[in-house]
Design a protein around this motif. Structure first.
Motif, PDB file in Angstrom:
ATOM      1  N   VAL A  94       0.861  -1.181   0.000  1.00 18.67           N
ATOM      2  CA  VAL A  94       0.000   0.000   0.000  1.00 18.67           C
ATOM      3  C   VAL A  94       0.896   1.230   0.000  1.00 18.67           C
ATOM      4  O   VAL A  94       2.048   1.179  -0.399  1.00 18.67           O
ATOM      5  N   ARG A  95       0.372   2.351   0.472  1.00 21.44           N
ATOM      6  CA  ARG A  95       1.155   3.581   0.461  1.00 21.44           C
ATOM      7  C   ARG A  95       2.459   3.431   1.236  1.00 21.44           C
ATOM      8  O   ARG A  95       2.533   2.710   2.222  1.00 21.44           O
ATOM      9  N   ASP A  96       3.468   4.136   0.768  1.00 25.85           N
ATOM     10  CA  ASP A  96       4.799   4.116   1.389  1.00 25.85           C
ATOM     11  C   ASP A  96       5.419   2.721   1.380  1.00 25.85           C
ATOM     12  O   ASP A  96       6.280   2.403   2.204  1.00 25.85           O
ATOM     13  N   ASN A  97       4.956   1.855   0.461  1.00 28.30           N
ATOM     14  CA  ASN A  97       5.504   0.507   0.289  1.00 28.30           C
ATOM     15  C   ASN A  97       5.327  -0.394   1.508  1.00 28.30           C
ATOM     16  O   ASN A  97       6.064  -1.374   1.677  1.00 28.30           O
ATOM     17  N   ALA A  98       4.355  -0.078   2.359  1.00 22.70           N
ATOM     18  CA  ALA A  98       4.038  -0.978   3.465  1.00 22.70           C
ATOM     19  C   ALA A  98       3.300  -2.197   2.918  1.00 22.70           C
ATOM     20  O   ALA A  98       2.573  -2.108   1.924  1.00 22.70           O
ATOM     21  N   LEU A  99       3.488  -3.349   3.559  1.00 26.81           N
ATOM     22  CA  LEU A  99       2.811  -4.556   3.104  1.00 26.81           C
ATOM     23  C   LEU A  99       1.313  -4.470   3.367  1.00 26.81           C
ATOM     24  O   LEU A  99       0.868  -3.959   4.395  1.00 26.81           O
ATOM     25  N   ASN A 100       0.536  -4.987   2.426  1.00 31.38           N
ATOM     26  CA  ASN A 100      -0.918  -5.009   2.538  1.00 31.38           C
ATOM     27  C   ASN A 100      -1.314  -6.275   3.298  1.00 31.38           C
ATOM     28  O   ASN A 100      -1.605  -7.315   2.713  1.00 31.38           O
ATOM     29  N   ALA A 101      -1.327  -6.171   4.616  1.00 34.99           N
ATOM     30  CA  ALA A 101      -1.588  -7.343   5.463  1.00 34.99           C
ATOM     31  C   ALA A 101      -2.971  -7.924   5.192  1.00 34.99           C
ATOM     32  O   ALA A 101      -3.153  -9.155   5.204  1.00 34.99           O
ATOM     33  N   GLU A 102      -3.938  -7.067   4.922  1.00 34.99           N
ATOM     34  CA  GLU A 102      -5.304  -7.548   4.680  1.00 34.99           C
ATOM     35  C   GLU A 102      -5.355  -8.439   3.439  1.00 34.99           C
ATOM     36  O   GLU A 102      -6.026  -9.475   3.435  1.00 34.99           O
ATOM     37  N   ARG A 103      -4.641  -8.060   2.384  1.00 33.52           N
ATOM     38  CA  ARG A 103      -4.671  -8.864   1.158  1.00 33.52           C
ATOM     39  C   ARG A 103      -3.923 -10.173   1.365  1.00 33.52           C
ATOM     40  O   ARG A 103      -4.348 -11.234   0.861  1.00 33.52           O
ATOM     41  N   ILE A 104      -2.830 -10.136   2.094  1.00 34.26           N
ATOM     42  CA  ILE A 104      -2.096 -11.379   2.364  1.00 34.26           C
ATOM     43  C   ILE A 104      -2.954 -12.328   3.192  1.00 34.26           C
ATOM     44  O   ILE A 104      -2.981 -13.540   2.946  1.00 34.26           O
ATOM     45  N   GLU A 105      -3.684 -11.786   4.159  1.00 34.59           N
ATOM     46  CA  GLU A 105      -4.603 -12.619   4.943  1.00 34.59           C
ATOM     47  C   GLU A 105      -5.682 -13.219   4.051  1.00 34.59           C
ATOM     48  O   GLU A 105      -6.070 -14.381   4.211  1.00 34.59           O
ATOM     49  N   GLY A 106      -6.174 -12.434   3.092  1.00 34.23           N
ATOM     50  CA  GLY A 106      -7.202 -12.934   2.178  1.00 34.23           C
ATOM     51  C   GLY A 106      -6.694 -14.079   1.315  1.00 34.23           C
ATOM     52  O   GLY A 106      -7.417 -15.066   1.077  1.00 34.23           O
ATOM     53  N   ILE A 107      -5.471 -13.959   0.844  1.00 34.05           N
ATOM     54  CA  ILE A 107      -4.880 -15.040   0.051  1.00 34.05           C
ATOM     55  C   ILE A 107      -4.721 -16.289   0.909  1.00 34.05           C
ATOM     56  O   ILE A 107      -4.993 -17.416   0.465  1.00 34.05           O
ATOM     57  N   ALA A 108      -4.298 -16.114   2.160  1.00 39.13           N
ATOM     58  CA  ALA A 108      -4.168 -17.260   3.067  1.00 39.13           C
ATOM     59  C   ALA A 108      -5.521 -17.933   3.287  1.00 39.13           C
ATOM     60  O   ALA A 108      -5.612 -19.174   3.322  1.00 39.13           O
ATOM     61  N   ASP A 109      -6.577 -17.132   3.436  1.00 39.26           N
ATOM     62  CA  ASP A 109      -7.930 -17.688   3.560  1.00 39.26           C
ATOM     63  C   ASP A 109      -8.283 -18.543   2.351  1.00 39.26           C
ATOM     64  O   ASP A 109      -8.786 -19.668   2.484  1.00 39.26           O
ATOM     65  N   ASP A 110      -8.023 -17.999   1.157  1.00 41.81           N
ATOM     66  CA  ASP A 110      -8.372 -18.708  -0.082  1.00 41.81           C
ATOM     67  C   ASP A 110      -7.588 -20.005  -0.213  1.00 41.81           C
ATOM     68  O   ASP A 110      -8.143 -21.050  -0.573  1.00 41.81           O
TER      69      ASP A 110
END
Length: 376
Positions: free
Chosen positions: A25-41
């Protein structure tokens, strides 16, 4: 065949590639929410008997964020330092997300040499297969902290090609490219209001490649060219590929038939593991140009390449190396050369009975045997 659910019903193994803009996301921080979503899938797919490997971008970007860099470094050591810092951040995020779902992850870092050298290629494949047997989720990235050649030529989406190689390594039925674009369009949707999403591609043609523009284009267009290259690799081997919006589409919805993005259909038949390596090993060193008769014998009749059909030798290569077979500028096949470039130069255009006198010793009738060749 446009029914996505029917198309994907037999998928038992897939590779999903996450672009930098999907997992940061902004400032090159990791998008934890999207990574969690991929783990769910991935966890839900595991319950359905579908295995998944993840190819992740974002190491350099994440490292830049942690190091406080506002602009991408230009010097190779600084790029590699950012990659080294970012890779640990990435793996920690994946480890935590998947652990919350009782899944173990395994890190695989690849370079072009791992894909070019046959022994290393087989070793990488065996390691990935072992991870699947242990019910672990492979997390794959290019080893940017040591791979100087790759960093010298980084372009938007070069992990697209890596993900296609990984799909071939693990014999995946499907490759999913999650990106900041939602598919292939008939034109550039940012500039052309009449541009339409192309939902299905059954063959990648020169005209289709022209839609993607050159690698020097800006972000969306330059990235699409590497995605089409990935599609060529996967579909030629007999797999399928999808380009979809990584911010809004889930793997579950995709496999359940959601009509989104662009799906690339496979060519008939599936290549063997060895022929997958021959067809798409990176950095081929040379080529031979053939006449129309040889091109027809190779492509239509399944014949070996004989010296008599070769009209030109390009580049320098040794016996046993993978080379292109071209008709003009078009690559029609790839294969393992039985002769070096110097030897081919001596025997090109000759009949089989003339090979030994030209070389000064006995030799094979074929420059590339059909068992060592893949028609493209």
């Amino acid at each position: 065949m446009s029914d996505r659910k029917t198309l994907f019903r037999n998928v038992k193994r897939l590779v999903v590639k996450l672009g930098t803009r999907v997992i940061t996301v902004r400032d090159n921080a990791l998008n934890a929410e999207r990574i969690e979503g991929i783990a769910d899938d991935v966890a839900a797919l595991r319950g359905r008997g579908v295995e998944a490997a993840v190819v992740t971008s974002g190491a350099i970007g994440a490292g830049m964020g942690r190091l406080g860099l506002s602009a991408r470094p230009k010097a190779i050591p600084e790029l590699q330092a950012a990659a080294a810092v970012g890779q640990s951040l990435l793996m920690n995020a994946y480890k935590l997300a998947f652990r919350r779902r009782d899944l173990t992850v395994g890190q695989i870092l690849l370079t072009a040499d791992d894909l070019r050298d046959r022994a290393r290629y087989v070793n990488a494949r065996n390691t990935l297969e072992a991870l699947f047997r242990f019910n672990a989720v492979p997390i794959v990235n290019e080893n940017d902290s040591v791979a100087v050649d790759e960093l010298l030529d980084i372009r938007v989406g070069d992990n697209d090609t890596l993900s296609a190689y990984v799909a071939n390594l693990v014999r995946a039925d499907l490759l999913v490219l999650f990106s900041d674009v939602d598919g292939l369009y008939s034109g550039d949707p940012r500039r052309d209001s009449d541009a339409r999403l192309i939902p299905v591609v059954d063959r990648i043609t020169p005209d289709l490649l022209a839609l993607a523009g050159g690698s020097g284009s800006d972000v969306g267009v330059g990235g699409m060219r590497t995605k089409l290259r990935a599609a060529q690799i996967v579909t030629t081997a007999g797999g399928m590929m999808v380009i979809a919006d990584g911010a809004s589409v889930s793997l579950l919805d995709l496999l359940d038939g959601q009509e989104t993005g662009t799906v690339f259909l496979p060519r008939p038949g599936r290549l063997t593991d060895r022929k997958r390596w021959i067809a798409f090993a990176p950095a081929r060193k040379g080529a031979v140009v053939v006449d129309d008769g040889a091109a027809r014998a190779i492509g239509q009749d399944g014949k070996s390449l004989l010296p008599s059909g070769i009209v030109e030798v390009r580049g320098t290569f040794d016996a046993g190396e993978i080379i292109d077979v071209r008709r003009g500028q078009e690559t029609v096949a790839r294969g393992l050369a039985r002769y070096s470039s110097d030897e081919v130069e001596k025997i090109r255009g000759l009949k089989s009975s003339q090979i030994a006198p030209a070389l000064g010793h006995p030799g094979d009738d074929e420059v590339i045997h059909r068992d060592d060749m893949v028609v493209l």
